[in-house]
Design an enzyme around this catalytic site. Structure first.
Site, PDB file in Angstrom:
ATOM      1  CG  LEU A 226       5.603  -3.206 -20.177  1.00  0.00           C
ATOM      2  CD1 LEU A 226       5.161  -4.186 -18.995  1.00  0.00           C
ATOM      3  CD2 LEU A 226       4.419  -3.465 -21.244  1.00  0.00           C
ATOM      4  CG  ASP A 259      14.792   5.001 -31.089  1.00  0.00           C
ATOM      5  OD1 ASP A 259      14.003   3.914 -31.463  1.00  0.00           O
ATOM      6  OD2 ASP A 259      14.498   6.152 -31.295  1.00  0.00           O
TER       7      ASP A 259
END
Length: 330
Positions: A226, A259
């Protein structure tokens, strides 16, 4: 986490990262978005190693894992390979295509951390020619993360790991705009973990025709980042938790932050941490990436990082995660 080595399937690329000193939003005309023609004069350019698969594998390697990277590259990959291997990544699953370039990611970020980007696939189109079966057998793979890569390869390799009976994590991310509903459903259904950000989750809901609850029933854990509000983790059994961010001391570039989170989460799980602690480790790595120019340039400082975990999540959380951080440095 299932036992065994993690294979990370995804793009391997060179990142060309630029900064626009202003806001893209100030230059977009609302009633002319169907005729956009803009050129932004940037004030900075850096070139770094990148790619979804390489970024995640690099992060896991820094955290003491030995992930197997799977993807396709051009003949210009040698230097990148050496650096990845020096940081604990096994590149035995990387296919070198002598007639193509390694993929290239070009991204401009504005002062609001909004991004405009393009991706040239190059050798990545040959990823579909990589079979996972010999890699699973050779390395004793316990989990395959299927990240953004050639769309046909993503679907084929997901089907292959299902047939092999190997648990997998679905991380379609940047390729969702290129995937139709059938292929989105094929990539997600039965995943041990589903990684998306909140925008990608909404896009996945639209494309699959499944609502968030149905998606959750089809995966083991739905992990939704988020941005600066942290991450939500929802289990198939209805259990849910929210993990906040580790506050950034400075914001340099957001490329590769997601990532980094995935690398920390998976490494934490491999290190014996439960979902909450693994997500907290992932949040720390995400912040380290955010504070660094380049997705594969961050480093661990155990003393400093444990202190930051203590400040963000409390003494108990820091004590639980500390052994994983210190083990990575031995």
């Amino acid at each position: 986490m299932p036992p065994g080595t993690t294979a990370v399937v995804g793009s391997i690329a060179t990142d060309h990262l630029m900064h626009f000193p202003g806001r893209f939003a100030d230059h977009l005309v609302a009633d002319r978005l169907d005729r956009v023609s803009l050129s932004f004069l940037v004030d900075d350019l850096v070139v770094h190693r990148g790619g979804v698969g390489a970024n995640i594998a690099f992060g896991m390697g820094v955290l003491g894992q030995r992930p197997v990277l799977v993807g396709a590259v051009g003949a210009d990959f040698a230097d990148h390979r050496a650096i990845l291997e020096r940081h604990g990544v096994d590149c035995g699953g990387v296919l070198t295509v002598e007639t193509a370039h390694t993929p290239r990611f070009t991204c401009t970020t504005d002062d609001d951390q909004c991004q405009l980007a393009s991706f040239y696939p190059g050798a990545m189109t040959e990823t579909k020619n990589i079979s996972l079966a010999p890699i699973v057998e050779r390395y004793g793979i316990g989990l395959v993360l299927v990240g953004a890569s050639d769309p046909d390869a993503m679907v084929a390799q997901t089907e292959e790991v299902r047939a092999l009976g190997v648990p997998f994590a679905a991380d379609p991310s940047q390729q969702l705009p290129r995937l139709d509903g059938d292929r989105c459903r094929a990539l997600v259904d039965g995943a041990r973990y589903l990684f998306t950000n909140e925008y990608e989750l909404e896009l996945l809901i639209r494309k699959t025709g499944w609502d968030a609850d149905e998606i959750t029933t089809r995966v083991g854990l739905r992990v939704t980042t988020l941005s600066d509000r942290g991450v939500d983790i929802v289990g198939r059994d209805g259990t849910a938790l929210h993990v906040g961010v580790v506050p950034a001391r400075t914001i340099v570039d957001p490329t590769g932050v997601g990532d980094g989170f995935r690398a920390g989460f998976l490494a934490g799980g491999n290190g014996g941490l439960g979902p909450e602690r693994a997500a907290q480790l992932g949040a720390l790595v995400a912040t380290l990436v955010l504070e660094t120019n380049g997705a594969q340039e961050w480093v661990i400082d155990a003393d400093t990082d444990v202190a930051r975990l203590r400040e963000a999540y409390g003494e108990e959380a820091a004590a639980d995660i500390e052994p994983v951080l210190r083990a990575a440095l031995t």
